[in-house]
Every structure is written in C-alpha cells, then in structure tokens.
Design a protein around this motif. Structure first.
Motif, mmCIF file in Angstrom:
data_model
loop_
_atom_site.group_PDB
_atom_site.id
_atom_site.type_symbol
_atom_site.label_atom_id
_atom_site.label_comp_id
_atom_site.label_asym_id
_atom_site.label_seq_id
_atom_site.Cartn_x
_atom_site.Cartn_y
_atom_site.Cartn_z
ATOM 1 N N ARG A 31 -10.152 -12.908 -129.571
ATOM 2 C CA ARG A 31 -8.808 -12.962 -130.147
ATOM 3 C C ARG A 31 -8.330 -11.553 -130.458
ATOM 4 N N PRO A 32 -7.022 -11.341 -130.434
ATOM 5 C CA PRO A 32 -6.496 -10.032 -130.783
ATOM 6 C C PRO A 32 -6.690 -9.737 -132.269
ATOM 7 N N TYR A 54 -7.495 -15.540 -126.289
ATOM 8 C CA TYR A 54 -6.106 -15.651 -126.720
ATOM 9 C C TYR A 54 -5.363 -14.416 -126.250
ATOM 10 N N HIS A 55 -4.299 -14.642 -125.472
ATOM 11 C CA HIS A 55 -3.478 -13.547 -124.957
ATOM 12 C C HIS A 55 -2.174 -13.510 -125.734
ATOM 13 N N ARG A 56 -1.922 -12.392 -126.372
ATOM 14 C CA ARG A 56 -0.703 -12.218 -127.141
ATOM 15 C C ARG A 56 0.457 -11.925 -126.199
ATOM 16 N N TRP A 64 -3.603 -19.548 -125.346
ATOM 17 C CA TRP A 64 -5.046 -19.574 -125.087
ATOM 18 C C TRP A 64 -5.312 -19.778 -123.616
ATOM 19 N N GLU A 65 -6.338 -19.123 -123.124
ATOM 20 C CA GLU A 65 -6.879 -19.362 -121.796
ATOM 21 C C GLU A 65 -8.312 -19.834 -122.026
ATOM 22 N N PHE A 66 -8.636 -21.043 -121.561
ATOM 23 C CA PHE A 66 -9.972 -21.608 -121.764
ATOM 24 C C PHE A 66 -10.753 -21.613 -120.461
#
Length: 67
Positions: A31-32, A54-56, A64-66
């Motif tokens: 996460r960022p 998690y891409h801001r 989210w990319e899972f």
C-alpha cells in the motif's frame, strides 16, 4: 496515543519508495505510504509475491490489484 501491539495478525514487513509491504493474516499487501521517503533495496522476496497492490490515482483515491 493508541498502539496496535495486540494485533497478532498484522505486521509491517518492509518499506521503500513511498510504499509499505504488510502482512494481514495470511495476505501480503503493498500500500502507498507518503511518509516513506527513502529508497532502500527491496530485498524481501514478498515484494514480488504479494497478494494485492493498491495503486493510487492521480485524481484521488485508487484501486486494488489482486493476484
């Protein structure tokens, strides 16, 4: 100040380049974190074996990319 010292299923594993590598139970997430301003080597193998990232967004929020 409240601390999370009783959280048995959470762990900050590593931090680098504005992100943190965390463990939530059995899941490894990235996460960022804007307070992580250093760029240290990502030597922990879990950076490449994460369950979610998690891409801001530049517009605010993110997704989210899972894996």
């Amino acid at each position: 100040m409240w601390t999370a010292d009783n959280w048995k299923d959470y762990e900050v594993i590593d931090t680098c380049g504005g992100e943190k590598l965390e463990r939530w139970g059995q899941y490894i997430l990235v996460r960022p974190d804007p307070q992580v301003i250093w760029n240290t080597p990502k030597t922990d193998k879990r950076w490449k074996k994460m369950n979610g990232h998690y891409h801001r967004s530049n517009k605010g929020g993110g997704e989210w990319e899972f894996f």
